[in-house]
Design a protein around this motif. Structure first.
Motif, PDB file in Angstrom:
ATOM      1  N   ASN A   1       0.816  -1.219   0.000  1.00  0.00           N
ATOM      2  CA  ASN A   1       0.000   0.000   0.000  1.00  0.00           C
ATOM      3  C   ASN A   1       0.850   1.271   0.000  1.00  0.00           C
ATOM      4  OD1 ASN A   1      -2.248  -1.591  -0.041  1.00  0.00           O
ATOM      5  ND2 ASN A   1      -2.791  -1.290   2.114  1.00  0.00           N
ATOM      6  N   GLN A   2       1.852   1.326   0.850  1.00  0.00           N
ATOM      7  CA  GLN A   2       2.698   2.528   0.892  1.00  0.00           C
ATOM      8  C   GLN A   2       3.480   2.696  -0.406  1.00  0.00           C
ATOM      9  OE1 GLN A   2       5.134   2.694   4.435  1.00  0.00           O
ATOM     10  NE2 GLN A   2       3.464   1.998   5.751  1.00  0.00           N
ATOM     11  N   ALA A   3       3.869   1.587  -1.011  1.00  0.00           N
ATOM     12  CA  ALA A   3       4.588   1.662  -2.294  1.00  0.00           C
ATOM     13  C   ALA A   3       3.690   2.259  -3.373  1.00  0.00           C
ATOM     14  CB  ALA A   3       5.064   0.274  -2.708  1.00  0.00           C
ATOM     15  N   TYR A   4       2.401   1.878  -3.378  1.00  0.00           N
ATOM     16  CA  TYR A   4       1.477   2.459  -4.353  1.00  0.00           C
ATOM     17  C   TYR A   4       1.411   3.979  -4.201  1.00  0.00           C
ATOM     18  CZ  TYR A   4      -0.428  -2.361  -4.487  1.00  0.00           C
ATOM     19  OH  TYR A   4      -0.600  -3.727  -4.587  1.00  0.00           O
ATOM     20  N   VAL A   5       1.331   4.442  -2.952  1.00  0.00           N
ATOM     21  CA  VAL A   5       1.218   5.881  -2.700  1.00  0.00           C
ATOM     22  C   VAL A   5       2.479   6.611  -3.175  1.00  0.00           C
ATOM     23  CG1 VAL A   5       1.017   7.658  -0.912  1.00  0.00           C
ATOM     24  CG2 VAL A   5      -0.391   5.583  -0.784  1.00  0.00           C
ATOM     25  N   ILE A   6       3.631   6.039  -2.883  1.00  0.00           N
ATOM     26  CA  ILE A   6       4.891   6.655  -3.332  1.00  0.00           C
ATOM     27  C   ILE A   6       4.927   6.724  -4.859  1.00  0.00           C
ATOM     28  CG2 ILE A   6       7.394   6.307  -3.477  1.00  0.00           C
ATOM     29  CD1 ILE A   6       7.245   5.099  -0.645  1.00  0.00           C
ATOM     30  N   ALA A   7       4.550   5.634  -5.505  1.00  0.00           N
ATOM     31  CA  ALA A   7       4.533   5.616  -6.977  1.00  0.00           C
ATOM     32  C   ALA A   7       3.536   6.635  -7.524  1.00  0.00           C
ATOM     33  CB  ALA A   7       4.193   4.220  -7.476  1.00  0.00           C
ATOM     34  N   GLY A   8       2.404   6.813  -6.844  1.00  0.00           N
ATOM     35  CA  GLY A   8       1.415   7.801  -7.269  1.00  0.00           C
ATOM     36  C   GLY A   8       1.978   9.211  -7.238  1.00  0.00           C
ATOM     37  N   PHE A   9       2.675   9.560  -6.161  1.00  0.00           N
ATOM     38  CA  PHE A   9       3.277  10.897  -6.081  1.00  0.00           C
ATOM     39  C   PHE A   9       4.396  11.071  -7.115  1.00  0.00           C
ATOM     40  CE2 PHE A   9       1.372  11.118  -1.750  1.00  0.00           C
ATOM     41  CZ  PHE A   9       0.721  12.326  -1.912  1.00  0.00           C
ATOM     42  N   VAL A  10       5.150  10.013  -7.348  1.00  0.00           N
ATOM     43  CA  VAL A  10       6.198  10.058  -8.376  1.00  0.00           C
ATOM     44  C   VAL A  10       5.582  10.374  -9.735  1.00  0.00           C
ATOM     45  CG1 VAL A  10       7.800   8.605  -9.695  1.00  0.00           C
ATOM     46  CG2 VAL A  10       7.871   8.596  -7.195  1.00  0.00           C
ATOM     47  N   MET A  11       4.462   9.744 -10.051  1.00  0.00           N
ATOM     48  CA  MET A  11       3.803   9.994 -11.333  1.00  0.00           C
ATOM     49  C   MET A  11       3.220  11.404 -11.407  1.00  0.00           C
ATOM     50  SD  MET A  11       4.607   7.325 -12.829  1.00  0.00           S
ATOM     51  CE  MET A  11       3.964   8.020 -14.341  1.00  0.00           C
ATOM     52  N   LEU A  12       2.764  11.945 -10.293  1.00  0.00           N
ATOM     53  CA  LEU A  12       2.281  13.332 -10.293  1.00  0.00           C
ATOM     54  C   LEU A  12       3.411  14.307 -10.593  1.00  0.00           C
ATOM     55  CD1 LEU A  12      -0.239  13.530  -7.292  1.00  0.00           C
ATOM     56  CD2 LEU A  12      -0.752  13.458  -9.746  1.00  0.00           C
ATOM     57  N   VAL A  13       4.581  14.055 -10.030  1.00  0.00           N
ATOM     58  CA  VAL A  13       5.743  14.908 -10.324  1.00  0.00           C
ATOM     59  C   VAL A  13       6.083  14.838 -11.809  1.00  0.00           C
ATOM     60  CG1 VAL A  13       8.218  15.242  -9.917  1.00  0.00           C
ATOM     61  CG2 VAL A  13       6.689  14.739  -8.000  1.00  0.00           C
ATOM     62  N   ALA A  14       6.076  13.629 -12.365  1.00  0.00           N
ATOM     63  CA  ALA A  14       6.360  13.467 -13.795  1.00  0.00           C
ATOM     64  C   ALA A  14       5.325  14.213 -14.640  1.00  0.00           C
ATOM     65  CB  ALA A  14       6.378  11.981 -14.157  1.00  0.00           C
ATOM     66  N   ALA A  15       4.049  14.114 -14.244  1.00  0.00           N
ATOM     67  CA  ALA A  15       2.996  14.819 -14.985  1.00  0.00           C
ATOM     68  C   ALA A  15       3.219  16.328 -14.950  1.00  0.00           C
ATOM     69  CB  ALA A  15       1.629  14.470 -14.404  1.00  0.00           C
ATOM     70  N   ALA A  16       3.608  16.851 -13.799  1.00  0.00           N
ATOM     71  CA  ALA A  16       3.853  18.294 -13.677  1.00  0.00           C
ATOM     72  C   ALA A  16       5.006  18.744 -14.570  1.00  0.00           C
ATOM     73  CB  ALA A  16       4.139  18.646 -12.220  1.00  0.00           C
ATOM     74  N   LEU A  17       6.011  17.911 -14.708  1.00  0.00           N
ATOM     75  CA  LEU A  17       7.178  18.276 -15.515  1.00  0.00           C
ATOM     76  C   LEU A  17       6.863  18.377 -17.001  1.00  0.00           C
ATOM     77  CD1 LEU A  17      10.041  16.235 -13.785  1.00  0.00           C
ATOM     78  CD2 LEU A  17       9.601  18.696 -13.655  1.00  0.00           C
ATOM     79  N   THR A  18       5.773  17.745 -17.448  1.00  0.00           N
ATOM     80  CA  THR A  18       5.427  17.850 -18.872  1.00  0.00           C
ATOM     81  C   THR A  18       5.104  19.293 -19.265  1.00  0.00           C
ATOM     82  OG1 THR A  18       3.055  17.381 -18.520  1.00  0.00           O
ATOM     83  CG2 THR A  18       4.521  15.498 -18.910  1.00  0.00           C
ATOM     84  N   PHE A  19       4.673  20.119 -18.293  1.00  0.00           N
ATOM     85  CA  PHE A  19       4.316  21.501 -18.601  1.00  0.00           C
ATOM     86  C   PHE A  19       5.536  22.377 -18.875  1.00  0.00           C
ATOM     87  CE2 PHE A  19       0.602  19.993 -16.177  1.00  0.00           C
ATOM     88  CZ  PHE A  19      -0.413  20.358 -17.048  1.00  0.00           C
ATOM     89  N   VAL A  20       6.702  21.943 -18.424  1.00  0.00           N
ATOM     90  CA  VAL A  20       7.911  22.760 -18.630  1.00  0.00           C
ATOM     91  C   VAL A  20       8.892  22.105 -19.596  1.00  0.00           C
ATOM     92  CG1 VAL A  20       7.724  23.857 -16.370  1.00  0.00           C
ATOM     93  CG2 VAL A  20       9.046  21.741 -16.595  1.00  0.00           C
ATOM     94  N   THR A  21       8.486  21.010 -20.209  1.00  0.00           N
ATOM     95  CA  THR A  21       9.368  20.292 -21.133  1.00  0.00           C
ATOM     96  C   THR A  21       9.023  20.673 -22.571  1.00  0.00           C
ATOM     97  OG1 THR A  21       9.501  18.424 -19.591  1.00  0.00           O
ATOM     98  CG2 THR A  21      10.214  18.034 -21.858  1.00  0.00           C
ATOM     99  N   LYS A  22       9.944  21.356 -23.230  1.00  0.00           N
ATOM    100  CA  LYS A  22       9.778  21.755 -24.620  1.00  0.00           C
ATOM    101  C   LYS A  22      11.048  21.414 -25.385  1.00  0.00           C
ATOM    102  CE  LYS A  22       6.642  25.610 -23.615  1.00  0.00           C
ATOM    103  NZ  LYS A  22       6.405  27.075 -23.773  1.00  0.00           N
ATOM    104  N   ALA A  23      10.901  21.210 -26.675  1.00  0.00           N
ATOM    105  CA  ALA A  23      12.061  20.885 -27.498  1.00  0.00           C
ATOM    106  C   ALA A  23      13.104  21.994 -27.401  1.00  0.00           C
ATOM    107  CB  ALA A  23      11.640  20.694 -28.947  1.00  0.00           C
ATOM    108  N   PRO A  24      14.382  21.655 -27.269  1.00  0.00           N
ATOM    109  CA  PRO A  24      15.411  22.680 -27.086  1.00  0.00           C
ATOM    110  C   PRO A  24      15.475  23.685 -28.215  1.00  0.00           C
ATOM    111  CG  PRO A  24      16.398  20.512 -27.476  1.00  0.00           C
ATOM    112  CD  PRO A  24      14.951  20.300 -27.216  1.00  0.00           C
ATOM    113  N   HIS A  25      15.214  23.247 -29.445  1.00  0.00           N
ATOM    114  CA  HIS A  25      15.321  24.190 -30.563  1.00  0.00           C
ATOM    115  C   HIS A  25      14.217  25.226 -30.560  1.00  0.00           C
ATOM    116  CE1 HIS A  25      12.916  20.735 -32.043  1.00  0.00           C
ATOM    117  NE2 HIS A  25      12.214  21.663 -32.641  1.00  0.00           N
ATOM    118  N   GLU A  26      13.088  24.945 -29.867  1.00  0.00           N
ATOM    119  CA  GLU A  26      12.027  25.946 -29.790  1.00  0.00           C
ATOM    120  C   GLU A  26      12.516  27.196 -29.078  1.00  0.00           C
ATOM    121  OE1 GLU A  26       8.673  24.147 -27.962  1.00  0.00           O
ATOM    122  OE2 GLU A  26       8.271  22.787 -29.631  1.00  0.00           O
ATOM    123  N   GLU A  27      13.359  26.997 -28.057  1.00  0.00           N
ATOM    124  CA  GLU A  27      13.917  28.129 -27.338  1.00  0.00           C
ATOM    125  C   GLU A  27      15.026  28.791 -28.144  1.00  0.00           C
ATOM    126  OE1 GLU A  27      15.207  26.275 -23.810  1.00  0.00           O
ATOM    127  OE2 GLU A  27      13.197  25.760 -23.124  1.00  0.00           O
TER     128      GLU A  27
END
Length: 413
Positions: free
Chosen positions: A377-403
């Motif tokens: 159960n605790q492992a599921y919760v940790i994995a859930g938060f890990v996936m939320l962090v990954a989801a949040a990072l998609t908002f700041v991930t852009k192709a380098p050449h765009e910048e």
């Protein structure tokens, strides 16, 4: 320019899929490990060692193999993969020694799988336009995800009929021949070849061609490499944590011993995720698809502990497999989009090390949590938060050449 060039795209793509179907022999280890006779004197930790070594070697060799296929072409490197995988199985089949199994299955077969896997996707995507990268990458890597559907039952049959050592000898000979033959159909397009492309692809979330082709060192100087690497580690780790413990999870939460059926169904979801997410990312963009995959996986992780009905666990296992498989097509596609084709093999090899790290860390964490608490159960919760962090990072991930597109204008001013 392309009128006189024969297009081998689908031949290369389907050959790569076949190679990955064969290299999915990695998934036979759970059956082989369980069937190792007591008289061999292996404890449970020793039974897991050859597989663990194979996974680590697989991830590390991807870097070397990727660079080699960039330099000498995919045919030779994939052929080496088939030979090493076959020889590894044959060596292990000749002994009952743990050391020999680590050398044969862990080092030789692990390296062979890395050489073959690294050579399957790059040549295939080079024959197709950018807006089909996700589809083609998904089809090629789906072979590896689908392999356990046939590999595990076949291993069970061969071991029951002939024993562990003969079964490994059969696998060694068969997969050596299959991979080496299919490797001969892998080829890169000529340097002047440019696949026809749709003018609307940028509007579907696929970035324009990179400003320049990044070598591995230039890639590692961009923050996007570390964002992709971390998100891949999160997605792979959460998926592999469930894949490795699924039979145990099903027994604990539903009382059913049919976990092996769910493992096969998860493999179907795994393969489907690689293709469907690849196609979706061609239409709405890589990071938009990653956001969907990571968010859904987070919800599944947070709610998995509440599931005690076999039917719901079947559904959960297939969707978890889907989301894990999606990562295996999204990240090579993003690597190609961000950093170009010239050094794609070594560049994706470096990104792929995230798979090895994620697959090592989260399963170990979940095992220790289970040893301490008697549940995951605790492992599921940790994995859930890990996936939320990954989801949040998609908002700041852009192709380098765009910048970088702004830079020339600034310098000119």
């Amino acid at each position: 320019m392309n009128q006189n060039v024969r297009n081998y795209g689908w031949t290369v793509a389907l050959s790569g899929t076949g190679i990955n179907l064969a290299l999915g022999v990695l998934y036979t280890w759970s059956v082989i490990s369980k069937a190792i006779p007591q008289e061999w004197g292996w404890n449970e930790a020793q039974r897991a060692l050859p597989y663990s070594i194979a996974c680590i070697v697989f991830a590390l060799v991807m870097v070397v193999a990727g660079r080699m296929q960039d330099k000498i072409g995919p045919r030779k490197v994939a052929t080496m993969g088939g030979v090493l995988t076959g020889l590894g199985f044959l060596l292990a089949s000749a002994s009952t020694s743990l050391t020999v199994f680590v050398l044969g299955f862990g080092l030789l077969a692990g390296a062979g799988i890395g050489f073959g896997y690294a050579s399957a996707t790059p040549p295939a995507v080079k024959w197709f336009p950018r807006e089909r990268t996700g589809l083609i990458a998904g089809i090629v890597v789906a072979g590896f995800g689908l392999a356990s559907v046939y590999a595990a039952p076949l291993a069970r049959y061969l071991i029951a009929a002939f024993g562990v050592q003969v079964a490994m000898r059969i696998f060694g000979i068969a997969f050596l021949l299959v991979v080496v033959v299919l490797a001969q159909f892998l080829r890169n397009p000529p340097k002047e070849y440019v696949p026809a492309s749709s003018a609307s692809m940028v509007h579907r979330g696929i970035p324009a061609a990179p400003v320049h082709e990044y070598d591995w060192l230039s890639m590692m100087r961009t923050p996007q490499f570390y964002l992709l690497w971390f998100m891949f580690a999160c997605g792979a780790g959460a998926g592999l944590m469930i894949i490795g413990k699924l039979a145990k999870i099903v027994e604990l939460q539903s009382g059913s011993t049919a976990g092996f059926v769910l493992v096969a169904l998860l493999a179907v979801g795994n393969a489907g995720g690689r293709v469907i997410a690849g196609v979706l990312s061609d239409r709405i963009g890589r990071t938009a698809t990653m956001l969907i995959v990571f968010a859904v996986q987070a919800v599944l992780m947070f709610t998995l502990r509440l599931q005690d009905q076999l039917a719901m666990l079947v559904a959960y296992s297939m969707v978890v497999g889907f989301n894990y498989g999606a990562c295996l097509s999204l990240f090579p596609s993003a690597t190609k989009d961000y950093y170009g084709l010239k050094n794609f093999g070594v560049n994706y090899g470096l990104v792929f090390t995230a798979w090895g790290v994620g697959g090592l860390v989260l399963p170990i964490v979940s095992g220790r949590i289970f040893d301490a608490t008697g549940s995951f159960n605790q492992a599921y919760v940790i994995a859930g938060f890990v996936m939320l962090v990954a989801a949040a990072l998609t908002f700041v991930t852009k192709a380098p050449h765009e910048e970088q597109l702004v830079a020339p204008g600034l310098k000119a001013a």
